[in-house]
Design an enzyme around this catalytic site. Structure first.
Site, mmCIF file in Angstrom:
data_model
loop_
_atom_site.group_PDB
_atom_site.id
_atom_site.type_symbol
_atom_site.label_atom_id
_atom_site.label_comp_id
_atom_site.label_asym_id
_atom_site.label_seq_id
_atom_site.Cartn_x
_atom_site.Cartn_y
_atom_site.Cartn_z
ATOM 1 C CE1 TYR A 74 -5.388 1.566 -1.248
ATOM 2 C CE2 TYR A 74 -7.376 2.542 -0.326
ATOM 3 C CZ TYR A 74 -6.008 2.399 -0.335
ATOM 4 O OH TYR A 74 -5.243 3.090 0.578
ATOM 5 C CB SER A 174 8.513 3.362 -3.792
ATOM 6 O OG SER A 174 8.845 3.577 -2.433
#
Lengths: 353, 353
Positions: A74, A174
């Site tokens: 990330y 999602s």
């Protein structure tokens, strides 16, 4: 909830103050989350600072971004050791002498990302948490900060959508995609939802039924979009969390002056974007990152209004949280494994259970 | 220029009015430009309408978009038969009784695309042409409408650029690219220019020297950008006329909040755009099409100011037109072949020679 509170161990320290012992899920190195995360017992500082609050975390989910953060992939990398988790809700247990905006018993969520929510108790600055409506269901409170606001903002900040307008999205099942579908239904906006082709017609039908139960107007595969629906709708907004060729199909479907907002890249492929629509249809591409929106102090008032609107939809049954599986902190290994393999429901910790 | 005017044949028609015979390059079907284009003699209408003007075209270039339009691959398809060409300058030969904005002798360029400029004489609405400074050099007037304004607008309308700021562009030695370099120099903006690797070091050096003579701060290949210059500059604006992987490199180079403007797709590949910079660096992508800007009537005042600024740069030697090869209309086959094969200079018709 009050029964949870008994779990924090309290002991008297040498100065006569009670020390609060808490439990937290920490990692000291990036790596496989199921292995990198350890359960740790630790003592909170002896004194609660004047502008700080004592938060007991009550429900803190595992999001894909949390997994990526532990893996070290990330873009935001926390200082080590770090407490995992960045979403969830908690209850104010105590407040410092100068705290004005919060009181004991209030329910709060993190004001920003990266707070480290997978722990039973934390002392935090008053500014690090954001008060929410305590009367909402626990599962909604635990998942109020990331996905519904991402969907809400993408449907609000880029294109002016009126009742009857159409939007298109990929990765439609999602967590954000499902929130998009529900907000569209609540606002009278039509949603065209692209999903990956399932292995069996039965699985495809089940997914379609689920999406339609949330309010999806159309649930189709990329193949169907190309073969059956080319030019059939002219959405002014496209939401992309897949990338690659899927982004190309969205770009081709967009109307003149349409906008594509990218908030994820599940295919791990760069977006493929045709030149023609950029030049001749004046489409635009941008990205959205909920964390950045929260960081902007100008958005505080709008944030209150957004939670009020989401809260209203939740209470009137128009907006449902994802299916959650509650896990104790001790179950961290299983929870983190499941979070990466079982996408039918979301894992979340109940740190004070 | 006045010597040119003698070439229009004039004859007296049965009503005693003189009919003006003109020559034009037309096509009746899409196809290979060198074959599809024919030279045609035709008579202008007997009467010049009250709000029309008689334009004698004096210099009208062949642009890539003209070639694409004849090939039938341009998104705008003219009604057939069509006169080729959409750029150029001419002189007002006569005006209708109600024309107020133009007078005989004025120099004009098309007010919009698709006017069909490859002809000696045309009667056009007063609104179809736009007055320019007659004292500019002929070659600058002939190429004032498309490429310099495309560069000018892309450097003006998307990002606020201050002196000392840096932009990056690919296809830097395209006609627009060279205009970008010169405008950047005139405005004190640094330009990083990506060019394709040439076949020999000599050719590479020659290209670099040419670009630097126009004002380029840096001329590099994609390979050099990756290996030697990664992260070395943080441009807030990227100009893309290539697409494919070249667009990906520009997107990766962009600073936070940077904008990539696409105005061409020379590689004929979709743009490859990384997900990360869209989400985490908040970069934006859009397209630019000069024709659309011209169509917007709100831009008329800004258009006058733009031509004034370009004219000033031209007169003070800060902005040079591309190298032009003049061709008579009769040489259309050769000119159209050269336009597609010889990119070292631009072909342009001198319809009244």
């Amino acid at each position: 909830m009050l029964t949870c509170l008994r779990r924090s161990a309290q002991k008297v320290n040498s100065f006569g103050r009670r020390t609060i012992s808490s439990r937290r899920l920490v990692y000291e190195n990036f790596g496989d989350p199921a292995k990198a995360i350890l359960l740790q017992q630790y003592d909170l500082p002896k004194k609660l600072e004047n502008k700080s609050v004592h938060v007991k975390w009550l429900g803190t989910p595992i999001n894909p971004a949390d997994i990526n953060q532990i893996q070290g992939v990330y873009p935001i990398k926390p200082p080590m050791p770090a407490v995992g988790g960045s979403e969830g809700y908690g209850q104010i247990e105590a407040i410092g002498t100068e705290v004005r905006s919060l009181k004991v018993g209030d329910h709060v969520i993190p004001a920003k990302s990266g707070l480290g929510t997978w722990c039973s108790d934390a002392y935090l600055s008053e500014l690090d948490v954001f008060k929410i409506d305590a009367s909402l269901p626990s599962t909604s409170k635990a998942t109020l900060q990331v996905n519904p606001p991402t969907a809400y903002r993408m449907l609000t900040d880029f294109v002016v959508l009126k009742e009857g307008d159409t939007i298109i999205q990929n990765g439609a099942n999602s967590a954000v995609g499902q929130a998009v579908v529900q907000i569209c239904r609540a606002r009278g906006i039509k949603s065209v939802n692209i999903v990956r082709k399932r292995e069996t017609p039965d699985a495809q039908k089940k997914l379609e039924e689920h999406m339609k139960s949330l309010g999806a107007d159309l649930v189709i595969t990329e193949e169907q979009l190309i073969k059956e629906y080319r030019g059939k709708f002219n959405p002014s907004l496209a939401l992309n969390c897949v990338g690659g060729r899927s982004a190309l199909l969205l770009a081709m479907a967009l109307d003149h002056n349409g906008v594509m907002v990218t908030y994820g890249g599940m295919s791990k492929q760069p977006l493929s974007i045709p030149t023609g629509p950029l030049i001749f249809k004046d489409i635009k591409l941008c990205g959205f990152w909920m964390s950045r929106w929260y960081e902007n102090k100008d958005n505080v008032k709008e944030r209150v209004m957004m939670y009020e609107q989401l809260g209203e939809w939740i209470k009137t049954g128009k907006f449902h949280p994802p299916q959650l599986v509650a896990r104790k902190l001790e179950e961290h290994q299983l929870a983190l494994e499941k979070a990466q393999t079982d996408h039918s429901c979301k894992q979340f910790f109940v740190p004070n259970d």
